[in-house]
Design an enzyme around this catalytic site. Structure first.
Site, short mmCIF file in Angstrom:
data_model
loop_
_atom_site.label_atom_id
_atom_site.label_comp_id
_atom_site.label_asym_id
_atom_site.label_seq_id
_atom_site.Cartn_x
_atom_site.Cartn_y
_atom_site.Cartn_z
N GLU B 126 44.90 47.06 30.39
CA GLU B 126 45.00 48.47 29.99
C GLU B 126 43.66 48.88 29.39
O GLU B 126 42.79 48.05 29.14
CB GLU B 126 46.11 48.67 28.95
CG GLU B 126 47.48 48.37 29.51
CD GLU B 126 48.59 48.61 28.49
OE1 GLU B 126 48.29 49.18 27.41
OE2 GLU B 126 49.72 48.25 28.78
N GLY B 340 12.74 42.11 51.01
CA GLY B 340 13.08 43.51 51.24
C GLY B 340 14.31 43.66 52.12
O GLY B 340 15.18 44.50 51.87
N GLU B 363 40.00 38.54 35.93
CA GLU B 363 40.88 37.39 35.66
C GLU B 363 40.36 36.56 34.50
O GLU B 363 40.38 35.33 34.53
CB GLU B 363 41.10 36.55 36.92
CG GLU B 363 41.99 37.30 37.89
CD GLU B 363 42.69 36.41 38.90
OE1 GLU B 363 42.66 36.77 40.07
OE2 GLU B 363 43.27 35.38 38.51
#
Lengths: 261, 385
Positions: B126, B340, B363
């Site tokens: 949350e 690159g 996790e």
């Protein structure tokens, strides 16, 4: 709906090298795979089964190791397999192969549809499908890119052409060959692979399918290979569009430019 | 290296590899670019029975264990970590049911997970409860025969796409961590909606959303185990799944090595392929050595878990920690070797590097993994006295 799929074990041509002196394929050590077009045939059969129920049987003719192609078919989900294998089949051209396959299919008996790839990537003849249909006395439709509808003893499908497609209706049973546009083949399932691993296949011999010995193998093959060469490439083509008048004017201009008229 | 895999494990690996090569590699750049959920690939994975892999045979699965799951996750991760995350998160979300679900719950939900009909998501995090899971504010209140859920879960993988959600919510605030419980919530339940899809740095093929519960009523039979078991279920779930995150690290690292070495072989500078320079050779040697060490650790821990070990928090935390730290280093080095080109989206290396970063975060951030490992070490040392 009961469906028979014709499969062929072929050398993986992406791995094949050519003997420059004899112009023949060097097959030694080349891995064998299911003819890629046949994977589309298997996929379409499985999808039809998922939609209409029934059973899918894969059939191949070949040496005993061709059983590997059938195992792969089982790993993809086909219900049953038939291996036509007998020394007497050796050296068969497309005609003798088609005869053996048609005899095998007759022995299987109950079927609504036979599906094959449009051609095999080794021989590239595209003859076994139509010849087998002819010997079975059933309708044949080539280059199917979409099966629109199957209802009772009737099927409507789209046949891929150079420009666009035809919508074809055929009675069933029929034999169709499919092109790669028809679907995207699935990968095998684990349960299928496990089933395939323990699969025992009893080969059907020439006698088992009641084959006339004069029609199989080298003896039954009218083809004589005189020379093998790559086909000449297709020339540049252009499709004209517009009204008839515009097209004619355009064509005349082109021909004049080339001093052809 | 030969890890003495059984014939069946090799079969599983080859199948996952086939899916990776035929179905994932051709579309991974597009999925990444367009933030697109890999629905067709998930269908292929289901068709191949790979969801059935981690479900017991009694519920329509194949009854395989951690090692087989790690092998599959590694192969998928070689091709695309976003796809692998989607698959592995379904296993993560299923663990609470596998480990603590009742017979009825298993019978009701697991066959659809095995067939691939139900994708699963795990809802713990949350806004105020990340590494500190005790900050959970989502509540579940028993009213008659139903629990009523209220609150918002954040950054939930497979959000919106999954059919089943295992949710940790507070049933008794006064009890602290012992006041949390685990629930099964089905998609489509009234009062259960999804927030916006997150726009992420990496693993962009995977779906990440909020889960919003607004007086969402679920049957009380959807409580997993007993009230108050939520934290234990969450911790045991993470213990079980962490090794798989280590396997993701191994996969993406190996994928990056494979890409960069095939590039480097053909990249000519100063008149010779850059693989002929010792500076590059030594980088490759380190990358492969670290990746192989991570693989050996992941497989060992998976085998340890599969042997029926009871306490494997430390082991699985080490597999996660090491495998994912290695993946970050190796993918970064792969980009470096490719120069690159490595930085450009024409090549998959930059995506692998962006993808790998999440492995050190989700996790359980790797700092938390170190806590778990160290705490267990200290506990053991104290016991030994």
């Amino acid at each position: 709906m009961n469906i028979i799929v014709l499969v062929k074990q072929v050398p993986d041509t992406s791995e094949v090298k050519i003997n420059r002196e004899t112009n023949t394929l060097i097959r030694d050590g080349v891995p064998s795979i299911i003819n890629p077009y046949d994977r589309y045939a298997i996929e379409e059969a499985l999808r039809l089964r998922e939609k209409h129920g029934g059973k899918v049987t894969a059939v191949t003719m070949g040496p005993p190791q061709a059983v590997e192609a059938l195992k792969e078919a089982v790993s993809l989900g086909v219900d049953d397999v038939v291996l036509l294998s007998d020394r007497a089949f050796a050296g068969a051209d497309t005609w003798a192969t088609s005869y053996a396959l048609s005899q095998g299919i007759r022995k299987i008996g109950d079927f609504d549809l036979v599906i094959a790839g449009k051609q095999a990537i080794d021989g590239d003849t595209a003859q076994v499908g139509p010849e087998t249909a002819d010997m079975l006395g059933i309708p044949f439709v080539a280059y199917i890119r979409k099966i629109e509808q199957v209802e009772g003893k009737k099927m409507v499908a789209e046949r891929l052409m150079d420009e666009g497609y035809d919508v074809v209706e055929t009675s069933l049973p029929a034999l169709i060959t499919v092109v790669k546009e028809i679907n995207e083949p699935r990968v095998p399932s684990l349960k299928g692979k496990m089933k395939a691993k323990s699969l025992k296949v009893a080969a059907w011999s020439a006698a088992d399918i009641g084959a006339d010995e004069n029609k199989i193998g080298l003896r039954g093959s009218p083809t004589q290979v005189v020379r093998i060469f790559p086909p000449s490439p297709r020339g540049q083509r252009e499709i004209l569009s517009g009204s008839v008048e515009e097209q004619v004017a355009h064509l005349a201009k082109k021909l004049k430019a080339q001093s052809l008229i | 290296m030969d890890y003495l895999l059984t014939e069946e494990q090799i079969m599983i690996r080859d199948l996952a590899r086939q899916i990776a090569v035929e179905k994932i590699v051709p579309v991974r750049a597009e999925l990444d670019e367009q933030n697109k959920f890999p629905r067709d690939i998930m269908k292929s994975i289901a068709q191949a029975d790979l969801y059935a892999l981690f479900i017991p045979e009694a519920y329509g699965g194949l009854g395989k264990k951690s090692l087989e799951l790690c092998i599959v996750v590694e192969e998928l991760s070689k091709a695309c970590l976003g796809v692998a995350t989607t698959y592995a998160s379904s296993a993560l979300g299923t663990y609470p049911i596998l480990l603590y679900g009742s017979e009825e719950q298993k019978k009701k939900f697991l066959p659809d997970v095995a067939s691939g009909k139900s994708l699963v998501a795990f809802g713990l995090t949350e806004a105020n409860a990340g590494s500190d899971a005790s900050g959970i504010q989502t509540t579940a209140k028993l009213e008659g025969n139903e629990y009523v859920l209220n609150g918002t879960k954040q950054w939930i993988t497979n959000g919106g796409e999954a059919e089943l959600y295992t949710i940790i919510a507070i049933t008794d605030k006064s009890k602290g961590p012992r006041g949390a419980s685990a629930f099964i919530v089905e998609k489509g339940t009234p009062g259960f909606t999804f927030g916006k899809k997150e726009n992420k740095m990496g693993i962009r093929a995977s779906s990440t959303t909020e889960l919003i519960f607004n007086n969402c009523r679920i049957p009380k039979e959807n409580l997993i185990s007993k009230q108050g078991m939520g934290f234990i279920i969450a911790m045991k779930t993470l213990d079980s799944s962490r090794t798989g995150v280590g396997a993701m690290g191994v996969g993406v690292a190996q994928g990056a090595i494979d890409e960069s070495i095939s590039f480097a072989k053909n990249r000519v500078q100063f008149g010779q392929p850059i693989t002929s320079f010792q500076a590059i050779q030594h980088m490759f040697a380190d990358m492969q050595t670290q990746t192989e060490a991570a693989r050996a650790l992941v497989y060992s821990v998976a085998r340890f878990i599969d042997s029926g070990a009871k306490d494997f928090s430390r082991a699985s935390a080490m597999a996660k920690l090491f495998g994912t730290d290695v993946s970050m280093k190796v993918t970064t080095d792969a980009v470096q070797i490719m120069g690159g080109s490595g930085y450009m989206k024409e090549y998959p290396a930059e995506k692998m590097m962006r993808d790998a970063k999440i492995l050190q975060i989700f996790e359980g951030a790797n700092q938390i993994q170190r806590n778990v490992i160290a705490l267990d070490m200290v506990r053991e040392a104290t016991r030994a006295k």
